[in-house]
Design a protein around this motif. Structure first.
Motif, mmCIF file in Angstrom:
data_model
loop_
_atom_site.group_PDB
_atom_site.id
_atom_site.type_symbol
_atom_site.label_atom_id
_atom_site.label_comp_id
_atom_site.label_asym_id
_atom_site.label_seq_id
_atom_site.Cartn_x
_atom_site.Cartn_y
_atom_site.Cartn_z
ATOM 1 N N ASN A 350 0.825 -1.206 0.000
ATOM 2 C CA ASN A 350 0.000 0.000 0.000
ATOM 3 C C ASN A 350 0.861 1.257 0.000
ATOM 4 O OD1 ASN A 350 -2.316 -1.519 0.024
ATOM 5 N ND2 ASN A 350 -2.730 -1.269 2.206
ATOM 6 N N ALA A 351 1.946 1.247 0.808
ATOM 7 C CA ALA A 351 2.842 2.406 0.874
ATOM 8 C C ALA A 351 3.525 2.653 -0.469
ATOM 9 C CB ALA A 351 3.889 2.186 1.970
ATOM 10 N N LEU A 352 3.931 1.566 -1.125
ATOM 11 C CA LEU A 352 4.599 1.692 -2.424
ATOM 12 C C LEU A 352 3.641 2.244 -3.474
ATOM 13 C CD1 LEU A 352 7.324 1.069 -3.821
ATOM 14 C CD2 LEU A 352 6.373 -1.146 -4.465
ATOM 15 N N GLU A 353 2.422 1.727 -3.509
ATOM 16 C CA GLU A 353 1.444 2.203 -4.493
ATOM 17 C C GLU A 353 1.068 3.661 -4.247
ATOM 18 O OE1 GLU A 353 -1.758 -0.538 -4.147
ATOM 19 O OE2 GLU A 353 -0.755 -2.127 -5.279
ATOM 20 N N ALA A 354 0.915 4.031 -2.962
ATOM 21 C CA ALA A 354 0.600 5.426 -2.640
ATOM 22 C C ALA A 354 1.750 6.349 -3.031
ATOM 23 C CB ALA A 354 0.303 5.558 -1.148
ATOM 24 N N SER A 355 2.991 5.885 -2.840
ATOM 25 C CA SER A 355 4.150 6.705 -3.187
ATOM 26 C C SER A 355 4.252 6.926 -4.692
ATOM 27 C CB SER A 355 5.436 6.045 -2.672
ATOM 28 O OG SER A 355 5.412 5.952 -1.256
ATOM 29 N N LEU A 356 3.895 5.903 -5.464
ATOM 30 C CA LEU A 356 3.959 6.030 -6.923
ATOM 31 C C LEU A 356 2.949 7.046 -7.442
ATOM 32 C CD1 LEU A 356 4.397 2.281 -7.960
ATOM 33 C CD2 LEU A 356 6.111 4.098 -8.020
ATOM 34 N N ARG A 357 1.871 7.273 -6.695
ATOM 35 C CA ARG A 357 0.871 8.270 -7.104
ATOM 36 C C ARG A 357 1.178 9.654 -6.538
ATOM 37 N NH1 ARG A 357 -2.532 3.893 -5.718
ATOM 38 N NH2 ARG A 357 -3.019 4.905 -3.735
ATOM 39 N N PHE A 396 -11.488 1.811 4.982
ATOM 40 C CA PHE A 396 -10.788 2.421 3.863
ATOM 41 C C PHE A 396 -11.191 1.733 2.562
ATOM 42 C CE2 PHE A 396 -8.096 3.452 7.486
ATOM 43 C CZ PHE A 396 -7.853 4.806 7.254
ATOM 44 N N GLN A 397 -11.485 2.550 1.542
ATOM 45 C CA GLN A 397 -11.909 2.033 0.255
ATOM 46 C C GLN A 397 -10.705 1.851 -0.667
ATOM 47 O OE1 GLN A 397 -15.482 1.387 -0.184
ATOM 48 N NE2 GLN A 397 -15.049 1.617 2.005
ATOM 49 N N SER A 398 -10.783 0.878 -1.530
ATOM 50 C CA SER A 398 -9.684 0.588 -2.447
ATOM 51 C C SER A 398 -9.564 1.688 -3.489
ATOM 52 C CB SER A 398 -9.913 -0.762 -3.137
ATOM 53 O OG SER A 398 -8.937 -0.992 -4.122
ATOM 54 N N SER A 399 -8.327 2.022 -3.838
ATOM 55 C CA SER A 399 -8.080 3.005 -4.897
ATOM 56 C C SER A 399 -7.936 2.337 -6.259
ATOM 57 C CB SER A 399 -6.790 3.790 -4.584
ATOM 58 O OG SER A 399 -5.692 2.900 -4.476
ATOM 59 N N LYS A 400 -7.924 0.975 -6.257
ATOM 60 C CA LYS A 400 -7.729 0.242 -7.516
ATOM 61 C C LYS A 400 -9.028 -0.321 -8.082
ATOM 62 C CE LYS A 400 -4.764 -2.304 -5.339
ATOM 63 N NZ LYS A 400 -3.797 -3.368 -4.972
ATOM 64 N N ARG A 401 -10.034 -0.463 -7.225
ATOM 65 C CA ARG A 401 -11.292 -1.058 -7.668
ATOM 66 C C ARG A 401 -12.400 -0.559 -6.756
ATOM 67 N NH1 ARG A 401 -12.260 -4.646 -3.771
ATOM 68 N NH2 ARG A 401 -10.484 -5.465 -2.632
ATOM 69 N N LYS A 402 -13.628 -0.865 -7.112
ATOM 70 C CA LYS A 402 -14.777 -0.458 -6.315
ATOM 71 C C LYS A 402 -14.903 -1.376 -5.110
ATOM 72 C CE LYS A 402 -19.718 0.569 -6.709
ATOM 73 N NZ LYS A 402 -20.914 0.537 -7.593
ATOM 74 N N GLY A 403 -15.118 -0.772 -3.948
ATOM 75 C CA GLY A 403 -15.265 -1.566 -2.737
ATOM 76 C C GLY A 403 -14.176 -1.245 -1.735
ATOM 77 N N SER A 404 -14.211 -1.954 -0.593
ATOM 78 C CA SER A 404 -13.255 -1.698 0.479
ATOM 79 C C SER A 404 -11.903 -2.297 0.144
ATOM 80 C CB SER A 404 -13.782 -2.286 1.796
ATOM 81 O OG SER A 404 -14.030 -3.668 1.642
ATOM 82 N N GLY A 405 -10.848 -1.698 0.732
ATOM 83 C CA GLY A 405 -9.496 -2.188 0.503
ATOM 84 C C GLY A 405 -9.232 -3.465 1.286
ATOM 85 N N ILE A 406 -8.784 -4.498 0.595
ATOM 86 C CA ILE A 406 -8.568 -5.797 1.244
ATOM 87 C C ILE A 406 -7.322 -5.781 2.114
ATOM 88 C CG2 ILE A 406 -8.087 -8.232 0.803
ATOM 89 C CD1 ILE A 406 -9.819 -8.078 -1.639
ATOM 90 N N GLY A 407 -6.270 -5.020 1.702
ATOM 91 C CA GLY A 407 -5.009 -5.015 2.431
ATOM 92 C C GLY A 407 -5.155 -4.588 3.872
ATOM 93 N N ILE A 408 -5.777 -3.444 4.102
ATOM 94 C CA ILE A 408 -5.941 -2.935 5.464
ATOM 95 C C ILE A 408 -6.896 -3.823 6.249
ATOM 96 C CG2 ILE A 408 -6.890 -1.013 6.798
ATOM 97 C CD1 ILE A 408 -5.632 0.884 4.841
ATOM 98 N N GLN A 409 -7.961 -4.333 5.592
ATOM 99 C CA GLN A 409 -8.866 -5.262 6.265
ATOM 100 C C GLN A 409 -8.115 -6.500 6.745
ATOM 101 O OE1 GLN A 409 -12.067 -5.441 3.128
ATOM 102 N NE2 GLN A 409 -13.372 -5.428 4.926
#
Length: 439
Positions: A350-357, A396-409
């Protein structure tokens, strides 16, 4: 007095049903079980007693009142859980389907008792012994279902990899509820005509057996999928370890080459010093220093954590993302290493993907991990983000798809499972994740 008890008994089967529904979701309660029982138990009991008295007073069937009580109880059940409505709603439907089959059996037993007594049923409720039978099989079903509900079903509920299955599984118990509803004869006397009662009993038992078989197959399938998911996670960890091994081989080779070239560098530096060429010496030293490999040989003593952190560290450096580490983990840990690696993987991904954006000059990832008091593993990951965080009902909702983020869950679930805790916050473009795992 007995006539008042009969509708109350029919309605109070909601109590074992509610108890059964809570078995698989113990870790998803918003309140401690004791506190929940203190207010919800008396409330449900009051609804059953009040509804039974209402049915007795107006001499009506308990069906409509039972539906209203079940709706109220299901709403309360969903509200006190952290899990998604798909999971909690499906569990509620599954319990209703099981108890609907019990109701059909109790209806058949009631008819058999009345036939033996050569009596008719003037009231629209079961006779007392049929009510006792109804309660007995409901409580027996709850007791028998405790172990599979508390283990296999609970694992299925807590596993986020199984989330999509809940979107379709609710159809199965709903079908059984509808079948049992349409089995109820419009007129009670219909059961005494010809072989209708025998057919009703056979059909009721068949539906119950089919339902149990379907639930058993579904739980076995869930266990198999969970096992496969765990194997995939272990394979992912092995892939990371392999990647880390390759990186270490490359680093060792670069270090060997640097040592081999050191003699040539020293000779050149000595020659420049003898010539008095200070500018040339400075230039050569700068070039030499820039070619010295940046060796990240080891981040911590724990191999599993070192593999995961090393993998994401190499990805971050490939994207020129500053990666700051303060890791102090021993070789042996009391926490489950697979759980620890999953937490690191989800947080760092998640940190890597957020940093790339995020704009290149604002990118950063900071990781801190250490053991406290021998049994507590504390992990903190801080990263920059682009200022957009999607959050709904503290999820927290996913930034890659519709719905909640699976990683944090997944991280939250692992922390709760180990008896630990997790906290996530964001402010001024910095996202901070804190996780405590208990060994």
């Amino acid at each position: 007095m007995i006539n008042i008890l009969r509708p109350i008994f029919e309605l109070s089967v909601v109590i074992p049903g509610l108890l059964l529904a809570y078995f698989p979701v113990k870790s998803g309660l918003k309140q401690p079980p004791g506190k929940l029982a203190l207010w919800q138990g008396p409330l449900v009991l009051s609804l059953c007693i009040g509804g039974g008295i209402f049915c007795w007073h107006f001499h009506i069937s308990t069906a409509v009142v039972l539906i209203l009580i079940v709706l109220i109880v299901v709403i309360l059940y969903i509200k006190v859980l952290r899990i998604s409505i798909w999971k909690s709603g499906t569990i509620a439907l599954s319990v209703c389907a099981l108890f609907a089959c019990m109701n059909s059996l109790a209806r058949a037993v009631n008819a058999v008792i009345l036939i033996q007594r050569q009596a008719v049923q003037p009231q629209p409720w079961f006779c007392l012994w049929a009510c006792v039978f109804y309660h007995g099989i409901c409580w027996l079903a709850t007791a028998a279902a405790y172990y599979p509900a508390d283990h296999a079903a609970r694992t299925m509920v807590e596993d986020d990899n199984f989330a999509r299955t809940w979107y379709v599984f609710w159809i199965l118990p709903l079908i059984f509820i509808v079948c049992n509803f349409f089995m109820i004869p419009r007129y009670q006397d219909t059961l005494y005509v010809g072989r209708v009662l025998q057919g009703y009993i056979v059909l009721g038992i068949t539906l119950l057996i089919l339902l149990i078989c379907f639930y058993t197959v579904f739980l076995m399938m869930a266990a198999s999928l969970n096992k496969n998911a765990r194997l995939q996670r272990e394979n992912q960890l092995l892939d990371m370890q392999q990647q880390r091994y390759e990186n270490l081989k490359t680093a060792i080779e670069e270090a060997r080459q640097a040592r081999h070239d050191m003699r040539h560098h020293l000779n050149r530096i000595s020659a420049l010093a003898e010539e008095g060429d200070l500018e040339g010496l400075k230039t050569y030293l700068a070039q030499t220093v820039s070619r010295i490999p940046d060796l990240d040989m080891s981040f911590c003593e724990n191999r599993a954590a070192d593999s995961v952190i090393g993998y994401y560290c190499s990805l971050a450096k490939r994207e020129n993302i500053p990666f700051c580490l303060q890791i102090d983990l021993p070789e042996k840990l009391t926490v489950d290493e697979i759980d620890m690696c999953l937490v690191f993987s989800n947080l760092l991904e998640n940190a890597l993907e957020a940093s790339l954006r995020t704009a290149p000059d604002h990118r950063q990832i900071e990781v801190t991990a250490y053991v406290h008091g021998e049994r507590l593993l504390l992990i903190e990951v801080k990263n920059a983000f682009d200022g957009v965080i999607k959050e709904k009902n503290e999820v927290f909702q996913s930034s890659k798809r519709k719905g909640s983020g699976i990683g944090i869950q997944s991280v939250r679930h692992i922390a709760r499972k180990t008896g630990g805790a997790s906290a996530f916050s964001y402010k001024d473009g910095i996202f901070l994740a804190k996780v405590m795992l208990r060994g």
